[in-house]
Scaffold this motif. Structure first.
Motif, PDB file in Angstrom:
ATOM      1  N   HIS A  61       0.842  -1.203   0.000  1.00 49.48           N
ATOM      2  CA  HIS A  61       0.000   0.000   0.000  1.00 49.48           C
ATOM      3  C   HIS A  61       0.877   1.254   0.000  1.00 49.48           C
ATOM      4  O   HIS A  61       0.622   2.206  -0.744  1.00 49.48           O
ATOM      5  CB  HIS A  61      -0.933  -0.017   1.217  1.00 49.48           C
ATOM      6  CG  HIS A  61      -1.802   1.186   1.316  1.00 49.48           C
ATOM      7  ND1 HIS A  61      -2.861   1.403   0.471  1.00 49.48           N
ATOM      8  CD2 HIS A  61      -1.758   2.253   2.148  1.00 49.48           C
ATOM      9  CE1 HIS A  61      -3.434   2.550   0.779  1.00 49.48           C
ATOM     10  NE2 HIS A  61      -2.780   3.079   1.794  1.00 49.48           N
ATOM     11  N   ALA A  62       1.926   1.258   0.816  1.00 46.93           N
ATOM     12  CA  ALA A  62       2.794   2.430   0.925  1.00 46.93           C
ATOM     13  C   ALA A  62       3.542   2.696  -0.375  1.00 46.93           C
ATOM     14  O   ALA A  62       3.816   3.858  -0.709  1.00 46.93           O
ATOM     15  CB  ALA A  62       3.792   2.231   2.071  1.00 46.93           C
ATOM     16  N   TYR A  63       3.877   1.654  -1.096  1.00 48.99           N
ATOM     17  CA  TYR A  63       4.628   1.788  -2.346  1.00 48.99           C
ATOM     18  C   TYR A  63       3.946   2.769  -3.308  1.00 48.99           C
ATOM     19  O   TYR A  63       4.611   3.483  -4.047  1.00 48.99           O
ATOM     20  CB  TYR A  63       4.782   0.413  -3.000  1.00 48.99           C
ATOM     21  CG  TYR A  63       5.540   0.428  -4.291  1.00 48.99           C
ATOM     22  CD1 TYR A  63       6.916   0.660  -4.300  1.00 48.99           C
ATOM     23  CD2 TYR A  63       4.902   0.219  -5.504  1.00 48.99           C
ATOM     24  CE1 TYR A  63       7.632   0.680  -5.481  1.00 48.99           C
ATOM     25  CE2 TYR A  63       5.604   0.237  -6.689  1.00 48.99           C
ATOM     26  CZ  TYR A  63       6.964   0.467  -6.677  1.00 48.99           C
ATOM     27  OH  TYR A  63       7.667   0.483  -7.857  1.00 48.99           O
ATOM     28  N   HIS A  64       2.643   2.801  -3.260  1.00 52.52           N
ATOM     29  CA  HIS A  64       1.886   3.671  -4.164  1.00 52.52           C
ATOM     30  C   HIS A  64       1.734   5.097  -3.640  1.00 52.52           C
ATOM     31  O   HIS A  64       1.245   5.955  -4.361  1.00 52.52           O
ATOM     32  CB  HIS A  64       0.502   3.076  -4.431  1.00 52.52           C
ATOM     33  CG  HIS A  64       0.561   1.744  -5.096  1.00 52.52           C
ATOM     34  ND1 HIS A  64       0.929   1.585  -6.412  1.00 52.52           N
ATOM     35  CD2 HIS A  64       0.332   0.499  -4.637  1.00 52.52           C
ATOM     36  CE1 HIS A  64       0.908   0.309  -6.733  1.00 52.52           C
ATOM     37  NE2 HIS A  64       0.550  -0.375  -5.678  1.00 52.52           N
ATOM     38  N   HIS A  65       2.148   5.346  -2.386  1.00 52.61           N
ATOM     39  CA  HIS A  65       1.882   6.653  -1.788  1.00 52.61           C
ATOM     40  C   HIS A  65       3.112   7.391  -1.272  1.00 52.61           C
ATOM     41  O   HIS A  65       2.974   8.536  -0.829  1.00 52.61           O
ATOM     42  CB  HIS A  65       0.887   6.492  -0.635  1.00 52.61           C
ATOM     43  CG  HIS A  65      -0.427   5.928  -1.066  1.00 52.61           C
ATOM     44  ND1 HIS A  65      -1.364   6.653  -1.774  1.00 52.61           N
ATOM     45  CD2 HIS A  65      -0.946   4.683  -0.942  1.00 52.61           C
ATOM     46  CE1 HIS A  65      -2.402   5.895  -2.042  1.00 52.61           C
ATOM     47  NE2 HIS A  65      -2.182   4.684  -1.558  1.00 52.61           N
ATOM     48  N   THR A  70      12.127   6.558   0.836  1.00 48.73           N
ATOM     49  CA  THR A  70      11.391   6.258   2.069  1.00 48.73           C
ATOM     50  C   THR A  70      10.891   4.824   2.051  1.00 48.73           C
ATOM     51  O   THR A  70      10.978   4.108   3.055  1.00 48.73           O
ATOM     52  CB  THR A  70      10.208   7.232   2.236  1.00 48.73           C
ATOM     53  OG1 THR A  70      10.699   8.570   2.176  1.00 48.73           O
ATOM     54  CG2 THR A  70       9.499   7.007   3.557  1.00 48.73           C
ATOM     55  N   TYR A  71      10.400   4.387   0.910  1.00 47.91           N
ATOM     56  CA  TYR A  71       9.926   3.012   0.779  1.00 47.91           C
ATOM     57  C   TYR A  71      11.057   2.015   1.051  1.00 47.91           C
ATOM     58  O   TYR A  71      10.886   1.056   1.788  1.00 47.91           O
ATOM     59  CB  TYR A  71       9.348   2.780  -0.620  1.00 47.91           C
ATOM     60  CG  TYR A  71       8.989   1.350  -0.869  1.00 47.91           C
ATOM     61  CD1 TYR A  71       7.777   0.838  -0.420  1.00 47.91           C
ATOM     62  CD2 TYR A  71       9.859   0.495  -1.534  1.00 47.91           C
ATOM     63  CE1 TYR A  71       7.443  -0.498  -0.629  1.00 47.91           C
ATOM     64  CE2 TYR A  71       9.533  -0.833  -1.748  1.00 47.91           C
ATOM     65  CZ  TYR A  71       8.324  -1.314  -1.296  1.00 47.91           C
ATOM     66  OH  TYR A  71       8.007  -2.634  -1.490  1.00 47.91           O
ATOM     67  N   SER A  72      12.220   2.242   0.464  1.00 48.35           N
ATOM     68  CA  SER A  72      13.357   1.336   0.656  1.00 48.35           C
ATOM     69  C   SER A  72      13.785   1.283   2.113  1.00 48.35           C
ATOM     70  O   SER A  72      14.078   0.209   2.647  1.00 48.35           O
ATOM     71  CB  SER A  72      14.540   1.778  -0.205  1.00 48.35           C
ATOM     72  OG  SER A  72      14.211   1.656  -1.556  1.00 48.35           O
ATOM     73  N   LEU A  73      13.816   2.433   2.763  1.00 44.74           N
ATOM     74  CA  LEU A  73      14.181   2.486   4.171  1.00 44.74           C
ATOM     75  C   LEU A  73      13.189   1.702   5.030  1.00 44.74           C
ATOM     76  O   LEU A  73      13.582   0.903   5.884  1.00 44.74           O
ATOM     77  CB  LEU A  73      14.258   3.938   4.640  1.00 44.74           C
ATOM     78  CG  LEU A  73      14.657   4.170   6.082  1.00 44.74           C
ATOM     79  CD1 LEU A  73      16.084   3.687   6.309  1.00 44.74           C
ATOM     80  CD2 LEU A  73      14.540   5.631   6.432  1.00 44.74           C
TER      81      LEU A  73
END
Length: 108
Positions: A61-65, A70-73
């Motif tokens: 879900h976060a990947y799209h937002h 930040t996603y990688s961290l």
């Protein structure tokens, strides 16, 4: 198989090989496998596995937002939180080699 799939399989085989080397260095493969049962393995992995599954759904879900950095961290926190749950819930301390590996993950 496609080239990408072969590469992924190669990565998984490398990880398996590295894990076996670490187990051999720490305790030995035979000693580690002695007394192993599927029931104990499943019992010990249930909470971390459930946590990992929830994190994966949230990460999808976060990947799209959020932005990629930040996603990688956040994605790297899965292993750290699993190690923390193993310590808090099951009371198992990490070996020195495991702690070094976790520190390399955080600072590497």
């Amino acid at each position: 198989l496609t080239a990408r799939k072969r590469q992924q399989h190669g990565h998984q085989l490398c990880k398996l090989g590295l894990a076996l080397v670490v187990i051999q260095m720490e305790r030995g493969l035979r000693r580690s496998a002695k007394g192993w049962t599927i029931q104990n393995s499943l019992r010990g992995a249930a909470i971390p596995a459930a946590s990992y599954a929830v994190q994966n759904l949230l990460m999808l879900h976060a990947y799209h937002h959020i932005d990629f950095i930040t996603y990688s961290l956040l994605n790297q926190t899965k292993l750290l939180s699993t190690a923390l749950f193993v310590y808090l819930v099951m009371g198992h301390r990490q070996s020195r080699m495991q702690v070094v590996a976790l520190l390399m993950l955080v600072f590497g």
